[in-house]
Design an enzyme around this catalytic site. Structure first.
Site, mmCIF file in Angstrom:
data_model
loop_
_atom_site.group_PDB
_atom_site.id
_atom_site.type_symbol
_atom_site.label_atom_id
_atom_site.label_comp_id
_atom_site.label_asym_id
_atom_site.label_seq_id
_atom_site.Cartn_x
_atom_site.Cartn_y
_atom_site.Cartn_z
ATOM 1 N N ARG A 59 22.784 -39.216 76.714
ATOM 2 C CA ARG A 59 23.980 -39.952 76.307
ATOM 3 C C ARG A 59 24.839 -40.306 77.530
ATOM 4 O O ARG A 59 24.756 -39.677 78.572
ATOM 5 C CB ARG A 59 24.808 -39.123 75.327
ATOM 6 C CG ARG A 59 24.168 -38.955 73.957
ATOM 7 C CD ARG A 59 25.056 -38.125 73.034
ATOM 8 N NE ARG A 59 25.157 -36.740 73.470
ATOM 9 C CZ ARG A 59 26.181 -36.216 74.111
ATOM 10 N NH1 ARG A 59 27.228 -36.976 74.417
ATOM 11 N NH2 ARG A 59 26.191 -34.943 74.469
ATOM 12 N N LYS A 199 24.467 -40.796 67.219
ATOM 13 C CA LYS A 199 25.762 -40.187 67.510
ATOM 14 C C LYS A 199 26.916 -41.141 67.217
ATOM 15 O O LYS A 199 28.037 -40.713 66.960
ATOM 16 C CB LYS A 199 25.807 -39.702 68.951
ATOM 17 C CG LYS A 199 24.955 -38.458 69.192
ATOM 18 C CD LYS A 199 25.298 -37.317 68.226
ATOM 19 C CE LYS A 199 24.499 -36.066 68.511
ATOM 20 N NZ LYS A 199 24.713 -35.006 67.476
ATOM 21 N N HIS A 218 29.169 -30.546 63.636
ATOM 22 C CA HIS A 218 28.007 -30.645 64.512
ATOM 23 C C HIS A 218 27.236 -29.338 64.362
ATOM 24 O O HIS A 218 27.378 -28.408 65.148
ATOM 25 C CB HIS A 218 28.471 -30.842 65.957
ATOM 26 C CG HIS A 218 27.360 -31.180 66.904
ATOM 27 N ND1 HIS A 218 27.368 -30.827 68.232
ATOM 28 C CD2 HIS A 218 26.192 -31.858 66.714
ATOM 29 C CE1 HIS A 218 26.274 -31.257 68.819
ATOM 30 N NE2 HIS A 218 25.532 -31.882 67.918
ATOM 31 N N SER A 238 23.886 -29.520 71.979
ATOM 32 C CA SER A 238 22.478 -29.685 72.294
ATOM 33 C C SER A 238 22.040 -28.617 73.286
ATOM 34 O O SER A 238 22.729 -28.321 74.260
ATOM 35 C CB SER A 238 22.240 -31.075 72.890
ATOM 36 O OG SER A 238 20.904 -31.236 73.268
ATOM 37 N N LYS A 242 20.190 -25.133 67.779
ATOM 38 C CA LYS A 242 20.453 -25.530 66.395
ATOM 39 C C LYS A 242 19.174 -25.897 65.655
ATOM 40 O O LYS A 242 18.921 -25.440 64.548
ATOM 41 C CB LYS A 242 21.411 -26.727 66.341
ATOM 42 C CG LYS A 242 22.830 -26.452 66.723
ATOM 43 C CD LYS A 242 23.780 -27.575 66.323
ATOM 44 C CE LYS A 242 23.267 -28.959 66.590
ATOM 45 N NZ LYS A 242 22.989 -29.218 68.014
ATOM 46 N N THR A 243 18.378 -26.772 66.278
ATOM 47 C CA THR A 243 17.152 -27.234 65.623
ATOM 48 C C THR A 243 16.145 -26.109 65.475
ATOM 49 O O THR A 243 15.582 -25.883 64.396
ATOM 50 C CB THR A 243 16.535 -28.393 66.422
ATOM 51 O OG1 THR A 243 17.455 -29.490 66.440
ATOM 52 C CG2 THR A 243 15.230 -28.848 65.796
ATOM 53 N N ASP A 257 21.264 -31.009 62.522
ATOM 54 C CA ASP A 257 22.251 -31.431 63.524
ATOM 55 C C ASP A 257 23.634 -31.797 62.989
ATOM 56 O O ASP A 257 24.622 -31.487 63.645
ATOM 57 C CB ASP A 257 21.696 -32.617 64.314
ATOM 58 C CG ASP A 257 22.440 -32.868 65.605
ATOM 59 O OD1 ASP A 257 22.825 -31.882 66.275
ATOM 60 O OD2 ASP A 257 22.640 -34.040 65.968
ATOM 61 N N ARG A 323 12.337 -35.620 74.013
ATOM 62 C CA ARG A 323 12.612 -35.389 72.594
ATOM 63 C C ARG A 323 11.571 -36.043 71.699
ATOM 64 O O ARG A 323 10.839 -36.945 72.107
ATOM 65 C CB ARG A 323 14.001 -35.922 72.215
ATOM 66 C CG ARG A 323 15.156 -35.104 72.777
ATOM 67 C CD ARG A 323 16.486 -35.673 72.355
ATOM 68 N NE ARG A 323 17.602 -34.909 72.858
ATOM 69 C CZ ARG A 323 18.234 -33.948 72.192
ATOM 70 N NH1 ARG A 323 17.835 -33.630 70.974
ATOM 71 N NH2 ARG A 323 19.252 -33.316 72.729
#
Length: 531
Positions: A59, A199, A218, A238, A242-243, A257, A323
């Site tokens: 990003r 996002k 988030h 990130s 989380k994932t 997410d 990713r």
């Protein structure tokens, strides 16, 4: 032929004219064919799509702007969101439309949100076919009947081939992500990193939902099998897990997410997952690993053998932020509804590059608010342009780059919902142990999973706890299957005095950062901050 677009809501009806061919709501096979035919990437093993995003592999938060209009003047957190003048946005829009003339574009009409009463109808107009494939995975897909009457509330136009002019458009560089809430329009230029698409939708929902009493988060979420009311949510930036942690096979995945928390419970914003693949293991994360050879999965910025097309999960020469993007149904234990009840457990994930925090700690509601507003973690390599090693940072609400409103707005909503439900709150460190980054090692994922399993099944509440001398939260003394030494971070360091010095430094960093919130918080949270 089945209608896959509202005939009364084509791009021409939105003032987007003079384009080449426009492809509305193509399905995955057609998008794959178009992307390959246009040389945007190549077919990978199992029918995946392999692509490199060019100069932008993460990003670009410094190139993100919110248009400063009277409609949002008093509700935007301007210290965190760069303003753009309406006149500059209009010029940007005008120039982007001129850039689009004669070119082919791809349109996806999608939903942001699994709750029909709260979802956002959003249209993505993309220059790249594979961006359409990506966002079709990541958002929620209407059926043909819904598309026949679909009218977008917001539209996102993404043109990687368009370069902004800083002098003309008021941008920092040739890259731009500009949000105009009054015109319900987002413009993205000069970046092919697909994460900007998803996002941008998240940012919209973070602005819209609080006014409806809904907490946007988030976070990832899952629930116990057969019990959608036994929900756990996992806050974190990130790279914090989380994932990985929410995809635990013994529980049902709601999403990895982005979620909302309404009076009816939790609902996923998305229809897919965007997982980091660096060092991805078929043993540790079999479900996610399997998606990397599944038809339609988008594989971003991964090195692969030019002859066999086999992926190299350890080669980060392109980026650490490699990713894969895939629909939720690719995960066998994914929820069919993407909704659940109010959370019973709230986990705040942090990646502590200082090696100070314990692997898990139980928080009081006031402490939970303190750590939520603090949002301490480490930015991991590749997730943002210029981040090449873990950088300790405070990202309020575990998602400052996506928060258009002030942190206290989200903090107050979370505080109210914890009070209403009595959820148990935990802080989990997936960062370093035995020393800071460069000296210590990453927290063993096996231990993290064992501690989380004990927290979620309730057995962790039955063990002995000690009070942490630095932050005052409760830390388990002994947990079956986890080394007692690991639970006491000071004991993992070779030099206890060095740990004490590092801990004092971190406590002071927390205190200095939290000073900005003291005037706007309740007394019990203030006590947690200074006690």
């Amino acid at each position: 032929m089945t209608t896959r677009v509202n005939p009364n809501c084509r791009l021409e009806d939105q003032g987007i004219e003079g384009l080449g061919r426009v492809y509305y709501n193509l399905l995955e096979p057609a998008l794959m064919n178009e992307a390959i035919a246009r040389g945007e990437g190549q077919l990978g093993l199992g029918g995946t799509f392999l692509v490199h995003t060019g100069a932008h592999t993460g990003r670009s938060p410094k190139d993100k702007f919110v248009v400063r209009t009277p409609g949002v003047e008093d509700s935007i957190w301007w210290e965190n969101n760069k303003p753009m003048a309406p006149e500059q946005f209009d010029l940007l829009h005008q120039d982007m439309l001129a850039h689009m003339k004669g070119r082919d574009y791809f349109v996806q009409d999608l939903f942001g949100g699994a709750d029909p009463e709260l979802r956002l109808d959003v249209r993505l107009v993309t220059e790249l076919a594979w961006h359409n494939l990506f966002i079709r995975h990541l958002l929620r897909r209407p059926d043909a009947a819904e598309l026949a009457s679909f009218v977008p509330e917001f539209t996102i136009i993404n043109c990687p081939g368009f370069k902004a002019d800083p002098a003309r458009h008021g941008t920092r560089s040739e890259t731009v992500i500009a949000l105009n809430f009054d015109k319900k329009l987002i413009l993205i230029g000069n970046t092919a990193y697909a994460g900007e698409n998803k996002k941008s939708v998240f940012t919209l929902l973070n602005y819209i939902l609080p006014a409806k009493g809904v907490m946007p988060m988030h976070c990832s979420a899952n629930h116990a099998p057969g019990d959608p009311d036994d929900v756990a949510i996992f806050f974190g930036l990130s790279g914090t897990g989380k994932t990985t942690l929410s995809a635990e096979p013994s529980r049902v995945l709601i999403g990895d997410d982005e979620h909302g928390w309404s009076e009816r419970g939790i609902f996923n914003f998305e229809g897919g997952c965007y997982a980091k693949t660096i060092n991805l293991s078929p043993k540790a994360e079999p479900e996610i690993y399997a998606t990397t050879s599944r038809f339609g999965t988008v594989i971003e910025n991964m090195v692969h053998d030019p002859d066999t097309l086999e992926l190299d999960f350890e080669d980060n020469s392109i980026t650490d932020n490699m990713r894969c993007a895939y629909p939720l149904e690719a995960i066998s234990n994914a929820s069919e509804t993407s909704v659940g009840g109010a959370p019973k457990n709230i986990i705040m994930l942090t990646c502590d590059a200082y090696g100070v925090l314990p692997p898990i700690a139980r928080l009081t509601p006031a402490q939970a608010m303190y750590h939520f507003l603090s949002g301490f973690t480490s930015k991991t390599p590749g997730t943002e342009v210029g981040v090449v090693e873990p950088v300790p940072t405070f990202s309020t609400c575990f998602g400052a780059p996506f928060m258009p409103r002030r942190p206290e707005v989200y903090g107050k909503l979370l505080q109210e919902k914890i009070a209403e439900t009595g959820a148990t709150c935990w802080l989990v460190n997936t960062g370093w142990t035995g020393g800071a980054y460069g000296t210590g090692s990453r927290m063993p994922i096996v231990a993290t999973r064992a501690l989380l399993a004990a927290a979620l099944d309730g057995s962790l509440n039955d063990v002995q706890f000690r009070r942490d001398p630095n932050f005052g939260f409760e830390v388990p003394v002994s947990v079956p299957g986890v080394s007692d030494v690991l639970l006491d971070p000071r004991r993992t360091w070779a030099d206890g005095a060095a740990y004490d010095k590092q801990a004092a430094k971190l406590v002071q960093m927390f205190s200095d950062n939290f000073a900005q919130y003291l005037p706007a918080i309740d007394d019990d949270v203030r006590a947690a901050a200074i006690g």
